[in-house]
Enzyme design. Sequence first.
Site, PDB file in Angstrom:
ATOM      1  N   HIS A  90       9.086  36.947  26.276  1.00 37.13           N
ATOM      2  CA  HIS A  90       9.218  37.156  27.725  1.00 37.13           C
ATOM      3  C   HIS A  90       9.180  35.836  28.480  1.00 37.13           C
ATOM      4  CE1 HIS A  90       8.685  39.137  31.601  1.00 37.13           C
ATOM      5  NE2 HIS A  90       7.627  38.390  31.818  1.00 37.13           N
TER       6      HIS A  90
ATOM      7  N   GLY B  76       1.792  21.131  27.952  1.00 37.05           N
ATOM      8  CA  GLY B  76       1.541  21.974  29.116  1.00 37.05           C
ATOM      9  C   GLY B  76       0.480  23.015  28.833  1.00 37.05           C
TER      10      GLY B  76
ATOM     11  N   SER C 230       2.841  31.734  20.704  1.00 39.47           N
ATOM     12  CA  SER C 230       1.380  31.897  20.713  1.00 39.47           C
ATOM     13  C   SER C 230       0.812  31.609  19.330  1.00 39.47           C
ATOM     14  CB  SER C 230       1.009  33.314  21.163  1.00 39.47           C
ATOM     15  OG  SER C 230       1.647  34.288  20.351  1.00 39.47           O
TER      16      SER C 230
ATOM     17  N   LYS D  17      -7.795  31.890  38.941  1.00 35.06           N
ATOM     18  CA  LYS D  17      -6.996  32.958  38.332  1.00 35.06           C
ATOM     19  C   LYS D  17      -7.817  33.582  37.222  1.00 35.06           C
ATOM     20  CE  LYS D  17      -3.576  32.296  35.352  1.00 35.06           C
ATOM     21  NZ  LYS D  17      -2.241  32.000  34.787  1.00 35.06           N
TER      22      LYS D  17
ATOM     23  N   ASN E 145      13.195  31.556  16.521  1.00 33.14           N
ATOM     24  CA  ASN E 145      12.021  32.371  16.804  1.00 33.14           C
ATOM     25  C   ASN E 145      11.468  32.937  15.497  1.00 33.14           C
ATOM     26  OD1 ASN E 145      10.325  33.546  18.962  1.00 33.14           O
ATOM     27  ND2 ASN E 145      11.008  35.488  18.097  1.00 33.14           N
TER      28      ASN E 145
ATOM     29  N   GLY F 257       2.901  26.561  24.802  1.00 34.08           N
ATOM     30  CA  GLY F 257       2.199  27.745  24.330  1.00 34.08           C
ATOM     31  C   GLY F 257       0.742  27.560  23.954  1.00 34.08           C
ATOM     32  N   THR F 258       0.301  26.308  23.768  1.00 36.28           N
ATOM     33  CA  THR F 258      -1.054  26.079  23.271  1.00 36.28           C
ATOM     34  C   THR F 258      -2.015  25.889  24.434  1.00 36.28           C
ATOM     35  OG1 THR F 258      -0.262  25.138  21.196  1.00 36.28           O
ATOM     36  CG2 THR F 258      -2.497  24.568  21.857  1.00 36.28           C
ATOM     37  N   ASP F 259      -2.912  26.856  24.608  1.00 37.30           N
ATOM     38  CA  ASP F 259      -3.864  26.829  25.717  1.00 37.30           C
ATOM     39  C   ASP F 259      -5.240  27.341  25.315  1.00 37.30           C
ATOM     40  OD1 ASP F 259      -3.276  29.483  25.317  1.00 37.30           O
ATOM     41  OD2 ASP F 259      -2.528  29.863  27.339  1.00 37.30           O
TER      42      ASP F 259
END
Length: 321
Positions: free
Chosen positions: A138, A292, A199, A67, A160, A220-222
């Site tokens: 989103h 994740g 993010s 991807k 949030n 969210g942590t990538d």
Amino acid sequence: MYIVPEALIADLVSREASFEAVEQVFAAMASKDAYNFPVVREAIGHEDALYGFKGGFDRVGGSLGLKAGGYWPHNLEKRGLINHQSTVFLFDPDTGKVHAMVGGNLLTALRTAAASSVSIKHLARADAKVMGMVGAGHQATFQLRAALEQRSFEKVIGWNYHPEMLPNIEKVANEAGVPFEAVDLPGMQEADVIISITSAFAPSLMADHVSPGTHLACMGTDTKGKQEVEAALLARAKVFTDEVAQSVSIGEAQHAVASGLIAQSDVVEIGAVINGTHPGRTSDDDITLFDGTGVGLQDLAVASRVVALAIERGVAIEVEF
């Protein structure tokens, strides 16, 4: 070569199919029947964008590919486009020829939500009643829809950075017939399951915001430097992930490992729980945490199902290449 445009994806893949594909590929990873390639992810110095490649090979499913894409933070405000943009490329593992190009935006949202819901299925308490959401963008809407299918939740609470976005997830909760309440972060102590999907590059959810017995999915942590939860929280938890190498290098565990609070050996692939080679949760008081990070094999597994169904229905575009 087949092309499956983004506009067709919604009619070709369901949450259920995404869940099954991700659960199966996690199991294949843990049994060493599938593996991911090293991730490339870079700030390109234009539009504040992060761009990269994730790929892998699943011997069982026969998926080979990558991807390409990333995160363009100004897309929504400037162009009315979603901030995450990606495309999946599949190759024939027998010949190396390109097999398909697949729109990756909705697919990414579905596979990410599937990963957290797989973790809820295998790690959350059976009697979980309160669902907590940290993040309301989103992707959070996809996360919440998938999560609510895994337990008989009676309430959703949410926080949030920008409270004006909370109606996004309140709408999802209401559609599912579950009441919603906005809370401050200490209010997350009420939650039995928490999904964090931001993010952020600094933690918001702290160790004392989480009660014993909670399951967390940190989604969210990538990227190096990103962080959603306090590193001390991982020291309190049993930590699981999609892939250990990514977890300790670009995932939530990077900070806990770097500070010496946990070791790499403390992080377990969730596929081992799915396969039954690791017990997972062993007590109602355990805090379980799924890191994740998002692996290429998730995208390939779901994209392969999309292409097969598109061909079967006669909607895939076939071109000579």
